[in-house]
Write an enzyme that holds these catalytic residues in place. Structure first.
Site, PDB file in Angstrom:
ATOM      1  N   ASP A 141       0.847  -1.181   0.000  1.00  0.00           N
ATOM      2  CA  ASP A 141       0.000   0.000   0.000  1.00  0.00           C
ATOM      3  C   ASP A 141       0.889   1.238   0.000  1.00  0.00           C
ATOM      4  O   ASP A 141       1.897   1.282   0.707  1.00  0.00           O
ATOM      5  CB  ASP A 141      -0.901   0.002   1.231  1.00  0.00           C
ATOM      6  CG  ASP A 141      -1.792   1.211   1.284  1.00  0.00           C
ATOM      7  OD1 ASP A 141      -2.637   1.355   0.391  1.00  0.00           O
ATOM      8  OD2 ASP A 141      -1.634   2.015   2.217  1.00  0.00           O
TER       9      ASP A 141
ATOM     10  N   ASP B   6      -2.084  -0.146   6.230  1.00  0.00           N
ATOM     11  CA  ASP B   6      -2.319   0.424   7.555  1.00  0.00           C
ATOM     12  C   ASP B   6      -3.728   0.974   7.738  1.00  0.00           C
ATOM     13  O   ASP B   6      -4.082   1.361   8.832  1.00  0.00           O
ATOM     14  CB  ASP B   6      -1.302   1.530   7.849  1.00  0.00           C
ATOM     15  CG  ASP B   6      -1.412   2.705   6.884  1.00  0.00           C
ATOM     16  OD1 ASP B   6      -2.185   2.605   5.914  1.00  0.00           O
ATOM     17  OD2 ASP B   6      -0.734   3.716   7.120  1.00  0.00           O
TER      18      ASP B   6
ATOM     19  N   ASP C 184      -7.479  -1.486   3.872  1.00  0.00           N
ATOM     20  CA  ASP C 184      -6.543  -2.581   3.611  1.00  0.00           C
ATOM     21  C   ASP C 184      -6.942  -3.885   4.289  1.00  0.00           C
ATOM     22  O   ASP C 184      -6.413  -4.944   3.947  1.00  0.00           O
ATOM     23  CB  ASP C 184      -5.135  -2.204   4.112  1.00  0.00           C
ATOM     24  CG  ASP C 184      -4.582  -0.981   3.424  1.00  0.00           C
ATOM     25  OD1 ASP C 184      -4.831  -0.827   2.219  1.00  0.00           O
ATOM     26  OD2 ASP C 184      -3.907  -0.182   4.096  1.00  0.00           O
TER      27      ASP C 184
END
Length: 850
Positions: free
Chosen positions: A315, A586, A590
């Site tokens: 990410d 985070d 996600d």
């Protein structure tokens, strides 16, 4: 919205009725798997089921003390696994905690602060800068309102909001400017407003992510599946051979009790109790090693799986980047200044740009761009006349859909007013009265900066005469264009080295983000991620079927404008293509992908609780480089686990042979069930610790990931283990034969055979741990754990032989010291003979991968 609220808000009675009818504004608690259900699932494993059944049969037909001992060992073994498996998945509870703990609402026309769980559809929420929104709803009023929705979308830039004073708002998703929706869990960074609540609890956007989490079943790791296959194989062989032995022995000798006990001993000698125990030891110690570098493994077995990772899906926001905006570039009339982040002064040509950028920003800012401008101003202009902390703010003009720029009018004293504007370049160009040519040149410069991954705002200034201020900033005289501010969410210092090392280790690094393609490409390029395959966007993924997506994933490593459900689809597609997927993140968005991946890795410090709980590994200091340490440790663990599995296969052959061959020869049994348990439940697991301490192989991070279907123990490794075991079995049988020939008692024969078996067992540890000759490396540094393990194992066996109560229980007799030394030497020498085979190419290849 079927239950609108009056403009004074709901009455207390109506709110209570809706709360009773619709339920609280929280997510349902996850169904937990208690210790009882875990115990039942453990007992369903063939290995443990056979062990417990064997102990029960022995207790019924044999010596009660021996049966009780076996049951104690069985209970200990099962208990260890239950403790290891008792991991509750708290992702939904963490998502519940993400909601605001309290909320301001209008009730009976009066502002009231209530618990967030008591918010109901139809409530009017009052939201302001710094507050977290308690539920999804439509903005009925929005005064310069902007919200940080990064936990839901992954985009670090706050989004502007506009109000819809009346009527139903069209359905939308988090992210995107000028939407009338406010989303539960997002944070107001600028302005204030009134939200009419439309959805609460599980019906919110965050709640739907929680529902997708609950629908995902955690997979067993690759290693767990491989060990399970080995256990089933050994279990089937153990049952078949033991039943055959009972039938043959009972038929030929007529002693069915002795036949049953012999069958139990043989079955237990073949049951690989050590496999899961060794796995538990390795995972526990591996988790401890990772904790030393601030990595928390919530599911220990995934540490090994990390070593097999072939795709690292990263990410962008908060993982590769720091999730904070920083000024990277200043542009004044085409003169460009690149900022390093530690400036203490600026060239004079850029003073006015920063000066008016500060005046156009809030002094106590929640907005990350305002904060970045203020930080640069304080660092570079703090000792100059360009900061005006004593000027009072006369009026602020918020952003709007038709003029996305923030204007602030200041009282400069002496009847003079100053206006500072910061916003979208095209809006500021309008306020400055740009003609078409100048506007086109400005937008071309903005596009150049955007290609570099920068978020661009323009700054303008003006002076106004005293008197009443206009209601619309467009009524000001044409402003002076000061320049452009280029912002970036900076790359973490550890990101590029970690990406480079991961690629060197054969791991494909893919970036998945909700950000724009140009920004994603620039960050990926800076991080060292392969951009040759271009950028694949969320709408393009939606247009693909599974086959087209699989083909695209083989060439593309950058994914932009990705929604949460698309992240999950990408992870599942990588898995379907045979990849072992590690996913980092985070944010709330996600969490489903983190849980679905083979290895979910959360950033614990900046990350949300739901991301941490959905993931199997959390980086406590958010250092992206720790992932590489996890890969290195995972590869080392697999290598050493393979060594220990060869060792276990080797030691099972002499144990099974000593339980079977004397009976076939018409002799009394050498090993009884309690001896088998002592070896396989005590001595062998202790020896496993020595394997865990073996150093990593040279070049461990310069080889590609192993295949996902590569077995922990293949035929070459199994053949090596059987060869080692055969050497030790011959030596122990020879010791037993000599002891019987010279007329020693049955208990002494058993004791000497057990000494030879124990010494050979310890020698097997070093023979499998050393890739070359064993003796030259026996006393090298780094093997202190082995010598400690050897001392503990010898002490346990000596206690069982020399302590009268234990000797009687195990049917041992204390041997003469010289006899014991001779027996030990026989076991050690037999195992060391395997060193003669290590130079053989096939053996060297099999051990080289071990």
């Amino acid at each position: 919205m079927s239950e609108p609220a009056p403009r004074a808000g709901l009455s207390a009675a109506e709110a209570a009725a809706r709360l009773a009818r619709l339920g609280p504004n929280e997510l349902p608690r996850p169904q937990r798997r208690g210790p009882g259900r875990i115990l039942l699932s453990v007992l369903a494993e063939p290995m443990f089921l056979l062990l417990v059944l064997a102990a029960g049969i022995y207790l019924a037909v044999g010596d009660p003390a021996e049966g009780a001992l076996l049951l104690a060992f069985a209970a200990l073994s099962v208990g260890l696994v239950v403790v290891q498996e008792h991991r509750s998945e708290r992702a939904l509870e963490a998502l519940r905690a993400l909601a605001a703990p309290s909320a301001r609402v209008l009730r009976d026309g009066v502002e009231a602060r209530i618990a967030a769980r008591e918010v109901v559809p139809g409530d009017l929420l009052l939201v302001g800068e710094g507050e977290r929104i308690a539920a999804d709803g439509v903005l009925r009023r929005a005064d310069a309102l902007a919200a940080d929705e990064s936990l839901l979308t992954g985009e670090s830039l706050p989004v502007r909001k506009r109000a819809l004073p009346a009527g139903d708002a069209p359905e939308a998703a988090p992210g995107g400017d000028d939407a009338p929706w406010a989303w539960g869990g997002s944070l107001v960074v600028r302005g204030h407003g009134v939200v009419e609540v439309a959805r609460t609890g599980a019906a919110t956007a965050a709640g739907r992510i929680g529902a997708s989490l609950a629908a995902i079943t955690l997979e067993k790791t690759l290693l767990q599946r491989q060990v399970a296959r080995l256990v089933r194989l050994f279990g089937v062989l153990a049952v078949g051979l033991s039943l055959l032995l009972v039938a043959v022995h009972g038929s030929l000798r007529g002693d069915w009790v002795e036949a049953a006990l012999a069958g139990i001993a043989l079955a237990m000698s073949m049951l690989p109790e050590e496999f899961p125990m060794a796995l538990a030891v390795f995972m526990a110690l591996g988790a401890w090693r990772l904790a030393q570098v601030n990595v928390l493994a919530r599911r220990g077995a995934v540490i090994e799986t990390l070593g097999a990772a072939s795709v690292l899906a990263v990410d962008k926001t908060g993982t590769l980047t720091e999730n904070r905006m920083r000024l990277r570039e200043l542009d004044v009339d085409g003169a460009v200044l690149r900022l390093s982040g530690d400036e203490r002064e600026l060239p004079e040509a850029f003073h006015r740009l920063v000066e008016y950028g500060v005046l156009a920003s809030k002094r106590q800012a929640f907005d990350p761009m305002d904060a970045a401008v203020g930080e640069l101003g304080r660092a570079t202009l703090g000792a100059t006349e360009h900061l005006h902390g004593d000027w009072p703010l006369a009026r602020e003009y918020g952003l709007s859909a038709d003029l996305p720029a923030l204007s602030r009018a200041w009282d400069a004293g002496g009847g003079r007013g100053v206006v500072a504007v910061k916003g979208a370049p095209e809006a500021v160009a309008t306020l400055c009265g740009f003609d078409a040519a100048r506007r086109a040149a400005l937008l071309a410069q903005v596009e150049r900066m955007a290609v570099d991954g920068l978020r661009v705002l323009a700054v303008a200034s003006g002076e106004i005469a005293g008197g009443a201020l206009p209601d619309d900033p467009r009524a000001f005289p044409p402003l002076r264009f000061e320049g452009l501010l280029g912002f970036v969410d900076p790359l973490r210092a550890s990101a590029r080295p970690a990406v480079d090392e991961a690629r060197a280790a054969g791991i494909a690094v893919a970036m998945i983000t909700g950000d724009y393609p140009a920004t994603a490409r620039a960050i990926a390029r800076e991080a060292g991620i392969d951009t040759a395959g271009g950028v694949l966007t969320g709408p393009e993924i939606d247009a693909m079927d599974d086959a087209a997506l699989a083909a695209a994933l083989r060439r593309t490593r950058v994914f932009a404008r990705i929604r949460p459900e698309q992240k999950l689809r990408l992870v599942e597609a990588f898995k379907a293509d045979g990849e072992v997927v590690a996913m980092t993140g985070d944010g709330v968005n996600d969490a489903p992908a983190l849980k679905a991946a083979h290895i979910g890795i959360a950033m614990a410090r900046r990350g949300t609780d739901v991301a941490r709980e959905a993931a199997s590994i959390a980086l406590l200091d958010d250092d992206f480089g720790r992932i590489v340490a996890g890969v290195r440790l995972g590869r080392r663990i697999f290598d050493n686990l393979r060594k220990v599995m060869i060792y276990i296969a080797a030691i099972h052959l002499p144990v099974a042979g000593l339980a079977l061959l004397p009976l076939l020869a018409g002799l009394p049994p050498v090993l009884l069930p309690m001896h088998v348990v002592l070896i396989e439940m005590v001595v062998d697991p202790i020896c496993s610790i020595a394997f865990e301490n073996e150093p990593e192989e040279r070049g461990i991070m310069r080889r590609p990931p192993r295949r996902a279907d590569e077995p922990l123990v293949g035929l070459p490794q199994l053949a090596i283990g059987l060869a080692q075991g055969a050497l030790l079995l011959l030596a122990v049988l020879a010791v037993h034969a000599v002891a019987r020939t010279v007329g020693l008692t049955e208990d002494l024969q058993r004791s000497l055979a057990f000494v030879a078996l124990t010494a050979g067992n310890l020698a097997l540890v070093r023979v499998n741990g050393a890739r070359g000759a064993t003796l030259p490396r026996l006393f090298e540094t780094g093997h202190r754990v082995y010598w400690l393990v050897a001392t503990v194992a010898v002490a346990i066996v000596a206690t069982c032989m020399l302590w009268p109560s234990a000797a009687a229980l195990f049917r041992f007799a204390p041997p003469e010291p010289l006899h014991a030394l001779a027996a030990a030497a026989a076991g050690v020498v037999a195992v060391l003979l395997f060193d003669l085979l290590k130079p053989v190419p096939a053996v060297r290849r099999a051990l080289g991968g071990a």
